[in-house]
Design a protein around this motif. Structure first.
Motif, PDB file in Angstrom:
ATOM      1  N   CYS A  21      37.181  39.697  47.731  1.00  0.00           N
ATOM      2  CA  CYS A  21      35.865  40.090  47.228  1.00  0.00           C
ATOM      3  C   CYS A  21      35.504  41.477  47.753  1.00  0.00           C
ATOM      4  O   CYS A  21      35.473  41.684  48.958  1.00  0.00           O
ATOM      5  N   PRO A  22      35.231  42.435  46.834  1.00  0.00           N
ATOM      6  CA  PRO A  22      34.902  43.789  47.282  1.00  0.00           C
ATOM      7  C   PRO A  22      33.578  43.841  48.048  1.00  0.00           C
ATOM      8  O   PRO A  22      33.328  44.784  48.794  1.00  0.00           O
ATOM      9  N   GLN A  23      32.733  42.835  47.834  1.00  0.00           N
ATOM     10  CA  GLN A  23      31.437  42.794  48.509  1.00  0.00           C
ATOM     11  C   GLN A  23      31.602  42.215  49.923  1.00  0.00           C
ATOM     12  O   GLN A  23      31.147  42.801  50.900  1.00  0.00           O
ATOM     13  N   CYS A  24      32.261  41.056  50.022  1.00  0.00           N
ATOM     14  CA  CYS A  24      32.481  40.402  51.323  1.00  0.00           C
ATOM     15  C   CYS A  24      33.602  41.086  52.105  1.00  0.00           C
ATOM     16  O   CYS A  24      33.704  40.951  53.303  1.00  0.00           O
ATOM     17  N   LYS A  25      34.472  41.800  51.371  1.00  0.00           N
ATOM     18  CA  LYS A  25      35.611  42.507  51.950  1.00  0.00           C
ATOM     19  C   LYS A  25      36.634  41.570  52.600  1.00  0.00           C
ATOM     20  O   LYS A  25      37.390  41.988  53.471  1.00  0.00           O
ATOM     21  N   CYS A  58      31.844  35.620  42.950  1.00  0.00           N
ATOM     22  CA  CYS A  58      32.226  35.241  44.308  1.00  0.00           C
ATOM     23  C   CYS A  58      31.348  34.073  44.716  1.00  0.00           C
ATOM     24  O   CYS A  58      30.122  34.163  44.654  1.00  0.00           O
ATOM     25  N   LEU A  59      31.968  32.968  45.101  1.00  0.00           N
ATOM     26  CA  LEU A  59      31.186  31.765  45.416  1.00  0.00           C
ATOM     27  C   LEU A  59      30.487  31.880  46.764  1.00  0.00           C
ATOM     28  O   LEU A  59      29.631  31.078  47.093  1.00  0.00           O
ATOM     29  N   THR A  60      30.837  32.905  47.537  1.00  0.00           N
ATOM     30  CA  THR A  60      30.178  33.075  48.833  1.00  0.00           C
ATOM     31  C   THR A  60      28.935  33.970  48.717  1.00  0.00           C
ATOM     32  O   THR A  60      27.850  33.583  49.105  1.00  0.00           O
ATOM     33  N   CYS A  61      29.114  35.177  48.128  1.00  0.00           N
ATOM     34  CA  CYS A  61      27.976  36.102  48.081  1.00  0.00           C
ATOM     35  C   CYS A  61      27.287  36.078  46.720  1.00  0.00           C
ATOM     36  O   CYS A  61      26.195  36.608  46.572  1.00  0.00           O
ATOM     37  N   GLY A  62      27.928  35.454  45.713  1.00  0.00           N
ATOM     38  CA  GLY A  62      27.281  35.330  44.405  1.00  0.00           C
ATOM     39  C   GLY A  62      27.351  36.583  43.548  1.00  0.00           C
ATOM     40  O   GLY A  62      26.823  36.610  42.448  1.00  0.00           O
ATOM     41  N   THR A  63      27.995  37.652  44.030  1.00  0.00           N
ATOM     42  CA  THR A  63      28.100  38.885  43.253  1.00  0.00           C
ATOM     43  C   THR A  63      29.032  38.674  42.056  1.00  0.00           C
ATOM     44  O   THR A  63      30.039  37.989  42.174  1.00  0.00           O
ATOM     45  N   GLN A  64      28.644  39.251  40.907  1.00  0.00           N
ATOM     46  CA  GLN A  64      29.485  39.162  39.714  1.00  0.00           C
ATOM     47  C   GLN A  64      30.304  40.429  39.549  1.00  0.00           C
ATOM     48  O   GLN A  64      29.804  41.529  39.760  1.00  0.00           O
ATOM     49  N   VAL A  69      38.690  42.634  38.347  1.00  0.00           N
ATOM     50  CA  VAL A  69      38.713  42.631  39.813  1.00  0.00           C
ATOM     51  C   VAL A  69      39.868  41.775  40.323  1.00  0.00           C
ATOM     52  O   VAL A  69      40.414  42.009  41.392  1.00  0.00           O
ATOM     53  N   LEU A  70      40.278  40.805  39.501  1.00  0.00           N
ATOM     54  CA  LEU A  70      41.350  39.908  39.922  1.00  0.00           C
ATOM     55  C   LEU A  70      42.690  40.617  39.956  1.00  0.00           C
ATOM     56  O   LEU A  70      43.568  40.281  40.735  1.00  0.00           O
ATOM     57  N   SER A  71      42.879  41.603  39.075  1.00  0.00           N
ATOM     58  CA  SER A  71      44.128  42.346  39.091  1.00  0.00           C
ATOM     59  C   SER A  71      43.979  43.642  39.884  1.00  0.00           C
ATOM     60  O   SER A  71      44.924  44.423  39.962  1.00  0.00           O
ATOM     61  N   MET A  72      42.790  43.864  40.450  1.00  0.00           N
ATOM     62  CA  MET A  72      42.536  44.916  41.421  1.00  0.00           C
ATOM     63  C   MET A  72      42.666  46.381  40.992  1.00  0.00           C
ATOM     64  O   MET A  72      42.997  47.206  41.823  1.00  0.00           O
ATOM     65  N   PRO A  73      42.397  46.764  39.744  1.00  0.00           N
ATOM     66  CA  PRO A  73      42.320  48.212  39.521  1.00  0.00           C
ATOM     67  C   PRO A  73      40.953  48.713  39.991  1.00  0.00           C
ATOM     68  O   PRO A  73      40.069  47.913  40.223  1.00  0.00           O
ATOM     69  N   MET A  74      40.772  49.996  40.131  1.00  0.00           N
ATOM     70  CA  MET A  74      39.610  50.524  40.823  1.00  0.00           C
ATOM     71  C   MET A  74      38.208  50.233  40.272  1.00  0.00           C
ATOM     72  O   MET A  74      37.439  49.596  40.962  1.00  0.00           O
ATOM     73  N   PRO A  75      37.842  50.699  39.055  1.00  0.00           N
ATOM     74  CA  PRO A  75      36.417  50.721  38.726  1.00  0.00           C
ATOM     75  C   PRO A  75      35.767  49.354  38.736  1.00  0.00           C
ATOM     76  O   PRO A  75      34.594  49.239  39.016  1.00  0.00           O
ATOM     77  N   SER A  76      36.539  48.299  38.443  1.00  0.00           N
ATOM     78  CA  SER A  76      35.926  46.984  38.374  1.00  0.00           C
ATOM     79  C   SER A  76      35.596  46.433  39.757  1.00  0.00           C
ATOM     80  O   SER A  76      35.016  45.375  39.877  1.00  0.00           O
ATOM     81  N   HIS A  77      35.955  47.163  40.796  1.00  0.00           N
ATOM     82  CA  HIS A  77      35.494  46.768  42.126  1.00  0.00           C
ATOM     83  C   HIS A  77      33.995  46.926  42.250  1.00  0.00           C
ATOM     84  O   HIS A  77      33.376  46.391  43.150  1.00  0.00           O
ATOM     85  N   THR A  78      33.435  47.722  41.345  1.00  0.00           N
ATOM     86  CA  THR A  78      31.999  47.935  41.373  1.00  0.00           C
ATOM     87  C   THR A  78      31.313  46.745  40.718  1.00  0.00           C
ATOM     88  O   THR A  78      31.628  46.395  39.597  1.00  0.00           O
TER      89      THR A  78
END
Ligand SMILES: [Zn+2]
Ligand SMILES: [Zn+2]
Length: 156
Positions: A21-25, A58-64, A69-78
């Protein structure tokens, strides 16, 4: 008797798993959900219409996040809401909606998600230039392209 019909948005879980998760890191559990418009009668969804997009939550922080993001290219980390906030700031500063849309497309975001973010950022009140094929958020007074005063667009 009134017949009440309209659109409803429903989402269903397509898959679950772990992602970083890009938010929880850190590694977290996620849910991949697909949102879809339904034709609804008496508020009961009857006919599936277009797919709006697929979202990873993310089931922990709830961020969508965008599915990518699952295949990890850059912009969708936002996170999507951050993209929408940035797009709204652009629109409020006088950027035409068409340009904000192109900017999002250029980041590699899927077409569905671009429309989702733009709809969230632009809102339902929009203006358009009487001279250019450009639309703006209702907070903008004049066309960035030609300087003409903007006219109210009929609500979508
Ligand atoms: Zn998280
Ligand atoms: Zn103009």
């Amino acid at each position: 008797m009134f017949i009440i019909f309209g659109n409803r948005v429903r989402s269903k879980t397509i898959s679950t798993g772990q992602f970083s998760c890009p938010q929880c890191k850190v590694q977290r559990d996620y849910e991949l959900r697909q949102a879809r418009n339904w034709f609804a009668l008496y508020f009961i969804p009857i006919i599936p219409l277009n797919t709006i997009g697929e979202f990873v939550t993310c089931l922990t922080c709830g961020t969508q996040f965008a599915k990518e993001v699952l295949s990890m290219p850059m912009p969708s980390h936002t996170p999507l809401d951050r993209l929408a906030r940035e797009a709204r700031a652009d629109l409020d500063s006088g950027t035409p909606i068409e340009m904000a849309r192109q900017k999002l497309i250029n980041t590699g975001l899927s077409r569905d998600l671009v429309e989702h973010v733009i709809a969230q950022a632009a809102g339902s009140d929009q203006k358009h230039c009487p001279l250019d094929p450009l639309t703006y958020r209702a907070t903008v007074q004049r066309c960035a392209q030609c300087g003409a005063w903007l006219e109210n667009s009929p609500r979508a």
